[in-house]
Design an enzyme around this catalytic site. Structure first.
Site, mmCIF file in Angstrom:
data_model
loop_
_atom_site.group_PDB
_atom_site.id
_atom_site.type_symbol
_atom_site.label_atom_id
_atom_site.label_comp_id
_atom_site.label_asym_id
_atom_site.label_seq_id
_atom_site.Cartn_x
_atom_site.Cartn_y
_atom_site.Cartn_z
ATOM 1 N N GLU A 98 26.916 71.331 -15.923
ATOM 2 C CA GLU A 98 26.373 70.214 -15.134
ATOM 3 C C GLU A 98 27.504 69.279 -14.722
ATOM 4 O O GLU A 98 28.560 69.243 -15.367
ATOM 5 C CB GLU A 98 25.327 69.505 -16.017
ATOM 6 C CG GLU A 98 24.799 68.182 -15.543
ATOM 7 C CD GLU A 98 23.976 68.247 -14.265
ATOM 8 O OE1 GLU A 98 24.521 68.702 -13.242
ATOM 9 O OE2 GLU A 98 22.812 67.802 -14.291
ATOM 10 N N ASP A 99 27.300 68.517 -13.661
ATOM 11 C CA ASP A 99 28.330 67.566 -13.247
ATOM 12 C C ASP A 99 28.392 66.371 -14.194
ATOM 13 O O ASP A 99 29.403 66.116 -14.832
ATOM 14 C CB ASP A 99 28.144 67.128 -11.777
ATOM 15 C CG ASP A 99 26.762 66.550 -11.463
ATOM 16 O OD1 ASP A 99 25.905 66.492 -12.359
ATOM 17 O OD2 ASP A 99 26.542 66.165 -10.300
ATOM 18 N N ASP A 102 24.006 61.492 -17.567
ATOM 19 C CA ASP A 102 23.990 60.029 -17.519
ATOM 20 C C ASP A 102 22.899 59.529 -18.481
ATOM 21 O O ASP A 102 23.123 59.483 -19.686
ATOM 22 C CB ASP A 102 23.753 59.626 -16.056
ATOM 23 C CG ASP A 102 23.803 58.131 -15.811
ATOM 24 O OD1 ASP A 102 24.312 57.398 -16.667
ATOM 25 O OD2 ASP A 102 23.327 57.686 -14.751
ATOM 26 N N THR A 103 21.720 59.192 -17.984
ATOM 27 C CA THR A 103 20.631 58.789 -18.892
ATOM 28 C C THR A 103 20.169 59.975 -19.736
ATOM 29 O O THR A 103 19.597 59.802 -20.809
ATOM 30 C CB THR A 103 19.419 58.265 -18.105
ATOM 31 O OG1 THR A 103 18.894 59.328 -17.304
ATOM 32 C CG2 THR A 103 19.803 57.089 -17.229
ATOM 33 N N GLY A 104 20.378 61.188 -19.224
ATOM 34 C CA GLY A 104 19.977 62.390 -19.951
ATOM 35 C C GLY A 104 18.603 62.912 -19.542
ATOM 36 O O GLY A 104 18.171 63.959 -20.026
ATOM 37 N N LYS A 130 28.461 60.388 -19.551
ATOM 38 C CA LYS A 130 28.272 58.927 -19.604
ATOM 39 C C LYS A 130 27.440 58.623 -20.848
ATOM 40 O O LYS A 130 26.289 58.168 -20.758
ATOM 41 C CB LYS A 130 27.552 58.448 -18.343
ATOM 42 C CG LYS A 130 28.377 58.492 -17.065
ATOM 43 C CD LYS A 130 27.589 57.850 -15.910
ATOM 44 C CE LYS A 130 28.438 57.671 -14.667
ATOM 45 N NZ LYS A 130 27.645 57.131 -13.530
ATOM 46 N N PHE A 151 30.360 54.345 -10.561
ATOM 47 C CA PHE A 151 29.800 55.470 -9.817
ATOM 48 C C PHE A 151 30.949 56.257 -9.216
ATOM 49 O O PHE A 151 31.801 55.715 -8.522
ATOM 50 C CB PHE A 151 28.853 54.966 -8.721
ATOM 51 C CG PHE A 151 28.056 56.071 -8.098
ATOM 52 C CD1 PHE A 151 26.853 56.483 -8.671
ATOM 53 C CD2 PHE A 151 28.516 56.719 -6.955
ATOM 54 C CE1 PHE A 151 26.118 57.521 -8.113
ATOM 55 C CE2 PHE A 151 27.787 57.768 -6.391
ATOM 56 C CZ PHE A 151 26.587 58.157 -6.972
ATOM 57 N N ARG A 164 31.716 65.341 -1.425
ATOM 58 C CA ARG A 164 31.726 66.463 -2.370
ATOM 59 C C ARG A 164 33.011 67.278 -2.260
ATOM 60 O O ARG A 164 33.444 67.918 -3.204
ATOM 61 C CB ARG A 164 30.542 67.400 -2.105
ATOM 62 C CG ARG A 164 29.176 66.820 -2.437
ATOM 63 C CD ARG A 164 28.129 67.941 -2.460
ATOM 64 N NE ARG A 164 26.762 67.445 -2.399
ATOM 65 C CZ ARG A 164 26.063 67.047 -3.457
ATOM 66 N NH1 ARG A 164 26.597 67.083 -4.657
ATOM 67 N NH2 ARG A 164 24.829 66.637 -3.321
HETATM 68 P P1 5GP Z 1 20.606 61.532 -15.530
HETATM 69 O O1 5GP Z 1 19.304 62.236 -15.341
HETATM 70 O O2 5GP Z 1 21.382 62.024 -16.733
HETATM 71 O O3 5GP Z 1 20.442 60.036 -15.569
HETATM 72 O O4 5GP Z 1 21.508 61.731 -14.243
HETATM 73 C C1 5GP Z 1 21.575 62.921 -13.655
HETATM 74 C C2 5GP Z 1 22.328 63.004 -12.366
HETATM 75 O O5 5GP Z 1 22.577 61.768 -11.688
HETATM 76 C C3 5GP Z 1 23.694 63.574 -12.600
HETATM 77 O O6 5GP Z 1 23.639 64.949 -12.907
HETATM 78 C C4 5GP Z 1 24.316 63.274 -11.275
HETATM 79 O O7 5GP Z 1 23.939 64.248 -10.326
HETATM 80 C C5 5GP Z 1 23.749 61.900 -10.931
HETATM 81 N N1 5GP Z 1 24.743 60.880 -11.294
HETATM 82 C C6 5GP Z 1 24.801 60.108 -12.401
HETATM 83 N N2 5GP Z 1 25.903 59.317 -12.389
HETATM 84 C C7 5GP Z 1 26.561 59.611 -11.239
HETATM 85 C C8 5GP Z 1 27.810 59.159 -10.647
HETATM 86 O O8 5GP Z 1 28.549 58.316 -11.163
HETATM 87 N N3 5GP Z 1 28.144 59.728 -9.440
HETATM 88 C C9 5GP Z 1 27.383 60.669 -8.817
HETATM 89 N N4 5GP Z 1 27.831 61.155 -7.658
HETATM 90 N N5 5GP Z 1 26.230 61.128 -9.357
HETATM 91 C C10 5GP Z 1 25.832 60.606 -10.545
HETATM 92 MG MG MG Z 2 23.670 66.689 -11.604
HETATM 93 MG MG MG Z 3 23.762 63.321 -6.204
#
Ligand code: 5GP
Ligand code: MG
Ligand code: MG
Length: 176
Positions: A98-99, A102-104, A130, A151, A164
């Site tokens: 995964e890239d 963040d919150t998970g 994160k 971000f 990208r």
């Molecule tokens: P989560 O569900 O863990 O909160 O976030 C999931 C997705 O939000 C990540 O897989 C990513 O695609 C996007 N995301 C979270 N933080 C960033 C960031 O700093 N930059 C970008 N481009 N995408 C983010």
């Molecule tokens: Mg992602």
């Molecule tokens: Mg995105």
């Protein structure tokens, strides 16, 4: 409003870290059965392409894409597959690539779905962890870099589908 891109992680630093991660991943799966590497589209596509070429064992690859609907801040309940796996993972070692975690919430959703398919093992590799922003108890097994806030874009990561293609990672802010 115009964006300001501040260099954060260079292409060389990413390449060096990927080589280390590849060695770590290879070590942890040594001698085991089939390893399925799953790319979470779109953000992980470049990281995935680089990491799988650093894993020293036979692998299978597949792709998923998640979509969230409802509120802008995604909760696990609002997430669905917009593209599911095409290969079966039952009894196989599975590594999700995964890239950013963040919150998970996204990863929590994905792990629940994949676990129901009875893989032999299930681990996560993320370019960026994160970890301090976590709302769901998701642990990244192989993390490229840790980040507290901000971000970022580039190396697969977008802001509204832009940036990208950049080969390094940049912090995005608004030009004042
Ligand atoms: P989560 O569900 O863990 O909160 O976030 C999931 C997705 O939000 C990540 O897989 C990513 O695609 C996007 N995301 C979270 N933080 C960033 C960031 O700093 N930059 C970008 N481009 N995408 C983010
Ligand atoms: Mg992602
Ligand atoms: Mg995105």
């Amino acid at each position: 409003m115009a964006h300001k891109l501040t260099p954060f992680i260079t292409a060389a630093q990413i390449a060096e870290r990927n080589a280390e991660l590849g060695r770590e991943i290879s070590r942890s799966y040594q001698g085991e059965s089939s390893l399925v590497c799953i790319c979470v589209l779109k953000g992980a596509f470049l990281f995935f392409a680089d990491i799988i070429r650093r894993i020293d064992r036979e692998i299978e690859i597949d792709f998923v894409r998640l979509a969230s609907y409802g509120s802008a801040t995604s909760r696990s309940e609002d997430i669905v597959f917009s593209k599911d796996l095409e290969i079966a993972i039952e009894g196989k070692d599975v590594l999700v690539i995964e890239d950013i975690v963040d919150t998970g919430h996204s990863m929590d959703f994905l792990l629940h779905v994949l676990r129901r398919r009875n893989p032999k093992s299930l681990k996560i590799c993320a370019l960026i962890d994160k970890h301090e922003r976590r709302e769901k108890a998701v642990t990244v097994d192989f993390a490229g870099f840790k980040l507290n806030d901000g971000f970022i874009v580039g190396y697969g990561l977008d802001y509204d589908e832009r940036y990208r293609e950049l080969d390094g990672i940049y912090e995005l802010s608004n030009e004042s």
